[in-house]
Design an enzyme around this catalytic site. Structure first.
Site, short mmCIF file in Angstrom:
data_model
loop_
_atom_site.label_atom_id
_atom_site.label_comp_id
_atom_site.label_asym_id
_atom_site.label_seq_id
_atom_site.Cartn_x
_atom_site.Cartn_y
_atom_site.Cartn_z
N GLU A 20 -6.22 -9.00 3.63
CA GLU A 20 -5.22 -8.46 4.81
C GLU A 20 -5.14 -9.28 6.03
O GLU A 20 -6.34 -9.70 6.60
CB GLU A 20 -5.62 -7.22 5.29
CG GLU A 20 -5.65 -6.18 3.83
CD GLU A 20 -6.03 -4.82 4.21
OE1 GLU A 20 -5.78 -4.45 5.61
OE2 GLU A 20 -6.31 -3.73 3.36
N ASN B 120 -12.35 -1.10 -0.57
CA ASN B 120 -11.55 -1.71 0.44
C ASN B 120 -12.23 -1.26 1.67
O ASN B 120 -12.41 0.01 1.99
CB ASN B 120 -10.02 -1.10 0.50
CG ASN B 120 -9.42 -1.51 1.74
OD1 ASN B 120 -8.97 -2.86 1.96
ND2 ASN B 120 -9.18 -0.60 2.68
N GLU B 121 -12.58 -2.28 2.45
CA GLU B 121 -13.24 -1.92 3.95
C GLU B 121 -14.06 -0.84 3.62
O GLU B 121 -14.42 0.27 4.13
CB GLU B 121 -12.46 -1.59 4.98
CG GLU B 121 -11.39 -2.46 5.27
CD GLU B 121 -10.20 -2.31 6.31
OE1 GLU B 121 -10.24 -1.31 7.06
OE2 GLU B 121 -9.67 -3.37 6.77
N TYR C 152 -6.50 -9.09 11.57
CA TYR C 152 -5.34 -8.59 12.19
C TYR C 152 -5.30 -9.35 13.47
O TYR C 152 -6.20 -9.53 14.24
CB TYR C 152 -5.14 -7.10 12.05
CG TYR C 152 -4.86 -6.31 10.81
CD1 TYR C 152 -3.60 -6.39 10.52
CD2 TYR C 152 -5.81 -5.80 10.31
CE1 TYR C 152 -3.48 -6.04 9.08
CE2 TYR C 152 -5.68 -5.23 8.95
CZ TYR C 152 -4.17 -5.50 8.30
OH TYR C 152 -4.32 -4.86 7.06
N GLU D 159 1.08 -1.09 0.05
CA GLU D 159 -0.02 0.06 0.12
C GLU D 159 1.03 1.17 -0.01
O GLU D 159 1.79 1.34 0.23
CB GLU D 159 -0.85 -0.10 1.35
CG GLU D 159 -1.75 1.26 1.36
CD GLU D 159 -2.82 1.19 2.29
OE1 GLU D 159 -2.93 0.06 3.25
OE2 GLU D 159 -3.71 2.22 2.43
O1 AHR Z 1 -2.86 -2.43 6.04
C1 AHR Z 1 -3.37 -1.12 6.63
C2 AHR Z 1 -4.80 -0.81 6.84
O2 AHR Z 1 -5.54 -1.62 7.42
C3 AHR Z 1 -5.48 -0.94 5.37
O3 AHR Z 1 -5.23 0.23 4.60
C4 AHR Z 1 -6.58 -1.11 5.69
O4 AHR Z 1 -7.29 -1.96 4.51
C5 AHR Z 1 -6.94 -1.80 6.90
O5 AHR Z 1 -7.68 -1.18 7.96
#
Ligand code: AHR
Length: 529
Positions: free
Chosen positions: A298, A176-177, A241, A30
């Site tokens: 992600e 994205n999101e 995450y 990114e």
């Molecule tokens: O990877 C960092 C960020 O995490 C990304 O931009 C987003 O998609 C997620 O919240």
């Protein structure tokens, strides 16, 4: 200290499961911190050796990983990115600020041509993420035409910009999101917008069209997308995450943490199994033939910023704890290869759980890099079920399996066995049994393996100690025994063993799903206690 009694692991080599799609070992880049500028792109005039502005040291290291797919340009950045800013004569591209990440300068020097060249240099399939948040269906359609068409005005522009032939575009994501930085939208609103984008871009037979999915285990988002737009996409994403504390406001330290945050991180990363199961169950109800892939595009560790580090850069140290998270998570994906068919760790260089950290004089390969390198032979192999009779590692209010395992058969007739010892201070003796397979004298004698461990729980590879955590041969820690093998696993370690298959059977590839495929048998592996 050696824990009592061997841990028994049974590898069901007699029941090969689905092919492990190589794309499960994918990466994500990114425009964020030094993820692109400095990390990949240094420009043609840099004193750092480069190919048309792309760092050679980074490319060479990544080629050794066999990166199957790389996603770009975001992330949150994707929903602010207008592709026309990043094509044409570089000196004339508009300078902007990166409003997603700390208003950092965005020179647009790294755009479509540079990214496609980077993907080609590292041998990865490109995965582009189109702007849904602030873009339009027309803009996405024109970008796709720019990349893949002939005989259009966009193709003429591409030619004028120096690229004659269309590119191959295996993966195209939309937004994205969308529930967060790419919106915020409701699932229904995004599904409607997704359909508009998909219609504008049109059918792309050689391209997976990918819809933006849920955060963590939010089945409602997946349910709505499957009900309202599934015929128009090939994959639906999810982001998950690993935070040591589970709390976004105080995620946990990257260094100088104790056993509490060691085990809580392992427990948090094991949640990936439940997340995948949750979404897979919802998808099964709408798509029993498993045509649509789940793409975890992600994932990775996310810590609090270290003192002195700009929080908008998301640069963090990477240590043995990250190595275990990578190994465990790849194992979860292997076990769900019948539905999860792409995954992209966040992120490739200098950001979050990176493979590589760059500095003025070179690069550091992180412990996560070493795990991806040790695991690369799993790409395209056939997943095997593993039954582990593992002790439980307990600390405070946490309990996780002490040993986690993933196994596969490669197409050239090797068996791979990856083992993770989550215990921070106990060596564990593991006996692996392979029914019907390994009794042959030619088999287990040709086993070899490597192990990644570290002196401390928070050992990291950084500029001062780039080789604190590097793989070493298992050597005498690995011994043949009738019907299998024995391994002494050091505390806090990841090992990968490769065994010659006794009769050199070459396994036929299994289908990894898709509309024409019968759902493959699933792989049973315990991920929780
Ligand atoms: O990877 C960092 C960020 O995490 C990304 O931009 C987003 O998609 C997620 O919240």
């Amino acid at each position: 200290m050696m824990a009592t009694g061997p841990v028994r692991v049974l590898v069901r080599a007699d029941e090969p499961g689905p092919t492990i799609p190589p794309a499960l070992h994918g990466q994500f880049v990114e425009h964020l911190g030094a993820g692109v500028y400095g990390g990949i792109w240094v420009g043609e005039d840099s004193r750092i050796p480069n190919a048309h502005g792309i760092r050679r040291d980074v490319v060479e290291a990544l080629r050794r990983l066999h990166v199957p797919v790389v996603r770009w340009p975001g992330g949150c950045f994707a929903d602010r990115y207008h592709w026309r800013d990043g094509v044409g004569e570089r000196s004339r591209r508009p300078r902007r600020v990166n409003t997603s990440w700390g208003d950092a300068p965005e020179p647009n020097a790294f755009g479509t041509h540079e990214f496609m060249e980077f993907a080609e240099l590292i041998g990865a399939a490109p995965y582009l993420n189109a702007n849904v948040g602030t873009g339009s269906p027309e803009e996405a359609a024109e970008w796709t035409a720019y990349l893949t068409s002939d005989g259009t005005k966009e193709a003429d522009l591409r030619r004028r910009n120096g690229r004659d032939r269309p590119w191959r575009l295996p993966y195209l994501g939309f937004g994205n999101e969308p529930w967060g930085c790419g919106g915020p939208m409701s699932a229904s609103a995004y599904a409607a917008r997704y359909r508009q984008f998909a219609a504008a871009v049109g059918p792309l037979p050689a391209t997976w069209r990918i819809a933006a999915g849920a955060s963590g285990d939010d089945p409602a988002w997946t349910r709505t997308l499957m009900a309202e737009a599934a015929p128009h996409f090939d994959a639906l994403t999810v982001h998950q995450y690993t935070l040591p504390t589970g709390d976004w406001a105080a995620k946990g330290a990257a260094r100088s943490f104790g056993e509490d945050e060691w085990i809580s991180t392992i427990a948090a990363c094991l949640r990936m199994d439940a997340v995948v199961r949750t979404h897979a169950t919802v998808m099964d109800a709408h798509d029993p033939g498993r045509r649509v892939a789940l793409a975890v595009d992600e994932w990775g560790t996310w810590y609090d910023p270290e003192p002195g580090v700009d929080p908008a850069t998301l640069r963090q140290p990477n240590g043995i704890r990250d190595a275990l998270v990578a190994a465990i998570t790849l194992g979860v994906f292997h076990a769900h290869a019948d539905r999860v068919r792409m995954a992209n760790v966040a992120q490739l260089v200098n950001v979050l759980q990176a493979m590589i950290l760059t500095h003025d004089d070179g690069i550091v390969l992180t412990p996560t890099y070493h795990v991806f390198e040790m695991y690369r032979r799993f790409q395209g192999a056939r997943a095997l079920a593993v039954e582990a009779d593992t002790p439980v590692y307990r600390h405070g209010r946490w309990a996780v399996p002490a040993v986690l395992a993933s196994a596969a058969l490669t197409l050239d007739g090797r068996m791979l066995l990856a083992l993770v010892n989550t215990r921070p201070s106990d060596e564990l003796e593991v006996t692996a049994e392979v029914p019907g397979g390994m009794a042959s004298s030619t088999g287990v004698g040709r086993a070899r393996g490597r192990v990644l461990s570290a002196p401390r729980l928070d050992s990291v590879n950084d500029v001062d100690s780039p080789d604190a955590v590097v793989p070493a041969p298992l050597g005498r820690r690995l011994r043949a025994r009738p019907g299998g093998l024995r391994v002494d696993l050091p505390p806090r370690s990841v090992a990968v063993i490769e065994l010659a298959w006794p009769d050199r059977t070459v396994m036929p590839p299994a289908s990894s799903g898709g509309s024409a495929a019968r759902p493959p048998s699933s792989v049973r592996t315990p991920w929780s206690v």
